[in-house]
Design a protein around this motif. Structure first.
Motif, PDB file in Angstrom:
ATOM      1  N   ILE A  21      12.382   6.434  14.398  1.00 34.54           N
ATOM      2  CA  ILE A  21      12.131   7.203  13.411  1.00 34.54           C
ATOM      3  C   ILE A  21      10.774   7.573  12.908  1.00 34.54           C
ATOM      4  CG2 ILE A  21      12.874   7.873  11.060  1.00 34.54           C
ATOM      5  CD1 ILE A  21      15.399   6.171  11.121  1.00 34.54           C
ATOM      6  N   ASP A  22      10.603   8.818  12.892  1.00 31.28           N
ATOM      7  CA  ASP A  22       9.241   9.242  12.461  1.00 31.28           C
ATOM      8  C   ASP A  22       8.647   8.664  11.419  1.00 31.28           C
ATOM      9  OD1 ASP A  22       7.245  11.744  11.419  1.00 31.28           O
ATOM     10  OD2 ASP A  22       6.549  10.449  13.289  1.00 31.28           O
ATOM     11  N   SER A  23       7.437   7.917  11.203  1.00 27.12           N
ATOM     12  CA  SER A  23       6.807   7.485   9.949  1.00 27.12           C
ATOM     13  C   SER A  23       6.552   8.503   8.745  1.00 27.12           C
ATOM     14  CB  SER A  23       5.802   6.692   9.987  1.00 27.12           C
ATOM     15  OG  SER A  23       4.641   7.623  10.430  1.00 27.12           O
ATOM     16  N   SER A  32       7.378   6.934  -0.244  1.00 27.96           N
ATOM     17  CA  SER A  32       6.534   5.517  -0.176  1.00 27.96           C
ATOM     18  C   SER A  32       5.183   5.939   0.748  1.00 27.96           C
ATOM     19  CB  SER A  32       7.175   4.323   0.369  1.00 27.96           C
ATOM     20  OG  SER A  32       8.196   4.059  -0.573  1.00 27.96           O
ATOM     21  N   SER A  33       4.159   5.232   0.507  1.00 20.99           N
ATOM     22  CA  SER A  33       3.086   5.412   1.481  1.00 20.99           C
ATOM     23  C   SER A  33       3.282   4.761   2.753  1.00 20.99           C
ATOM     24  CB  SER A  33       1.881   5.042   0.746  1.00 20.99           C
ATOM     25  OG  SER A  33       1.807   3.501   0.640  1.00 20.99           O
ATOM     26  N   GLU A  34       2.529   4.698   3.690  1.00 22.08           N
ATOM     27  CA  GLU A  34       2.538   3.966   5.011  1.00 22.08           C
ATOM     28  C   GLU A  34       2.266   2.470   4.751  1.00 22.08           C
ATOM     29  OE1 GLU A  34       0.756   5.448   8.605  1.00 22.08           O
ATOM     30  OE2 GLU A  34       1.150   7.557   8.022  1.00 22.08           O
ATOM     31  N   GLU A  35       1.304   2.403   3.826  1.00 20.39           N
ATOM     32  CA  GLU A  35       0.966   0.952   3.600  1.00 20.39           C
ATOM     33  C   GLU A  35       2.255   0.259   2.814  1.00 20.39           C
ATOM     34  OE1 GLU A  35      -1.095   3.668   2.461  1.00 20.39           O
ATOM     35  OE2 GLU A  35      -2.607   3.482   4.084  1.00 20.39           O
ATOM     36  N   GLU A  36       2.950   0.902   1.936  1.00 22.13           N
ATOM     37  CA  GLU A  36       4.052   0.277   1.236  1.00 22.13           C
ATOM     38  C   GLU A  36       5.266  -0.071   2.191  1.00 22.13           C
ATOM     39  OE1 GLU A  36       3.915   2.335  -3.112  1.00 22.13           O
ATOM     40  OE2 GLU A  36       4.439   3.482  -1.497  1.00 22.13           O
ATOM     41  N   ILE A  37       5.154   0.984   3.210  1.00 17.31           N
ATOM     42  CA  ILE A  37       6.253   0.814   4.228  1.00 17.31           C
ATOM     43  C   ILE A  37       6.080  -0.415   5.263  1.00 17.31           C
ATOM     44  CG2 ILE A  37       7.302   1.786   6.415  1.00 17.31           C
ATOM     45  CD1 ILE A  37       6.982   4.553   4.582  1.00 17.31           C
ATOM     46  N   ALA A  38       4.630  -0.483   5.629  1.00 17.51           N
ATOM     47  CA  ALA A  38       4.245  -1.711   6.131  1.00 17.51           C
ATOM     48  C   ALA A  38       4.397  -2.928   5.552  1.00 17.51           C
ATOM     49  CB  ALA A  38       2.856  -1.508   6.752  1.00 17.51           C
ATOM     50  N   ALA A  39       4.228  -2.945   4.095  1.00 16.32           N
ATOM     51  CA  ALA A  39       4.278  -4.072   3.376  1.00 16.32           C
ATOM     52  C   ALA A  39       5.946  -4.629   3.402  1.00 16.32           C
ATOM     53  CB  ALA A  39       3.860  -4.107   2.002  1.00 16.32           C
ATOM     54  N   MET A  40       6.763  -3.571   3.449  1.00 16.65           N
ATOM     55  CA  MET A  40       8.197  -3.673   3.469  1.00 16.65           C
ATOM     56  C   MET A  40       8.663  -4.440   4.762  1.00 16.65           C
ATOM     57  SD  MET A  40       9.994  -0.599   1.410  1.00 16.65           S
ATOM     58  CE  MET A  40       9.011   0.714   1.124  1.00 16.65           C
ATOM     59  N   TYR A  41       8.205  -3.943   5.682  1.00 13.33           N
ATOM     60  CA  TYR A  41       8.447  -4.583   7.322  1.00 13.33           C
ATOM     61  C   TYR A  41       7.890  -6.132   7.152  1.00 13.33           C
ATOM     62  CZ  TYR A  41       8.937   0.025   9.119  1.00 13.33           C
ATOM     63  OH  TYR A  41       9.194   1.502   9.410  1.00 13.33           O
ATOM     64  N   HIS A  42       7.019  -6.576   6.452  1.00 12.82           N
ATOM     65  CA  HIS A  42       6.503  -7.832   6.459  1.00 12.82           C
ATOM     66  C   HIS A  42       7.203  -8.615   5.473  1.00 12.82           C
ATOM     67  CE1 HIS A  42       3.375  -5.734   8.693  1.00 12.82           C
ATOM     68  NE2 HIS A  42       3.375  -7.212   9.377  1.00 12.82           N
ATOM     69  N   SER A  43       7.955  -7.956   4.481  1.00 13.74           N
ATOM     70  CA  SER A  43       8.502  -8.645   3.582  1.00 13.74           C
ATOM     71  C   SER A  43      10.237  -9.254   3.879  1.00 13.74           C
ATOM     72  CB  SER A  43       8.851  -7.728   2.193  1.00 13.74           C
ATOM     73  OG  SER A  43       9.423  -8.290   1.104  1.00 13.74           O
TER      74      SER A  43
END
Length: 140
Positions: A21-23, A32-43
């Motif tokens: 799936i495309d970001s 959500s922003s790309e930074e917020e999505i990246a934070a979710m991946y690490h959560s």
């Protein structure tokens, strides 16, 4: 799949990678922003509203992972301790949800001699007849 220690962010990222799936699509859908999505991946955990959005986007029931954890690791409820208020206000679920992933997990434990059938029946409270049906149907 390790149902005991759930890192939902890693599982979401794995499913996103699997579906390719495309970001940009993810960002628009989740607002959500790309930074917020990246934070979710690490959560390790995510708000239930956001988890619902991810489930819709990925077309995968992420809540089921937690249901499997409850089936395997939560103590059984004692019918004598239930109050009338709880039984009236909250829905009551009669059957346990056994996904194919959970069945495969249990059968792998048996196949690799990590646990005996008796241990699985006792520790995970899976009915004996259910376990033997799984072995017969999926154990090959």
């Amino acid at each position: 799949m390790d149902f005991k220690h759930i890192h939902i962010g890693k599982l979401i990222q794995q499913k996103v990678d699997e579906l390719k799936i495309d970001s940009n699509r993810i960002g628009k859908f989740l607002q959500s922003s790309e930074e917020e999505i990246a934070a979710m991946y690490h959560s390790e955990s995510i708000d239930s509203g956001m988890l619902l959005k991810w489930s819709k986007l990925l077309e995968y029931d992420l809540f089921r992972i937690y249901s499997q954890h409850l089936i395997l690791y939560a103590p059984t409820s004692n019918e004598n301790l239930k109050t009338e208020v709880l039984t009236k206000d909250l829905p009551q679920f009669r059957k346990k949800l056994y996904t194919r992933e959970l069945i495969d997990f249990i059968l792998t434990l048996i196949k690799e001699n990590e646990k005996t059938k008796e241990q699985i029946i006792k520790e995970y409270r899976i009915p004996k007849t259910t376990l033997y049906k799984w072995i017969e149907k999926y154990g090959k």
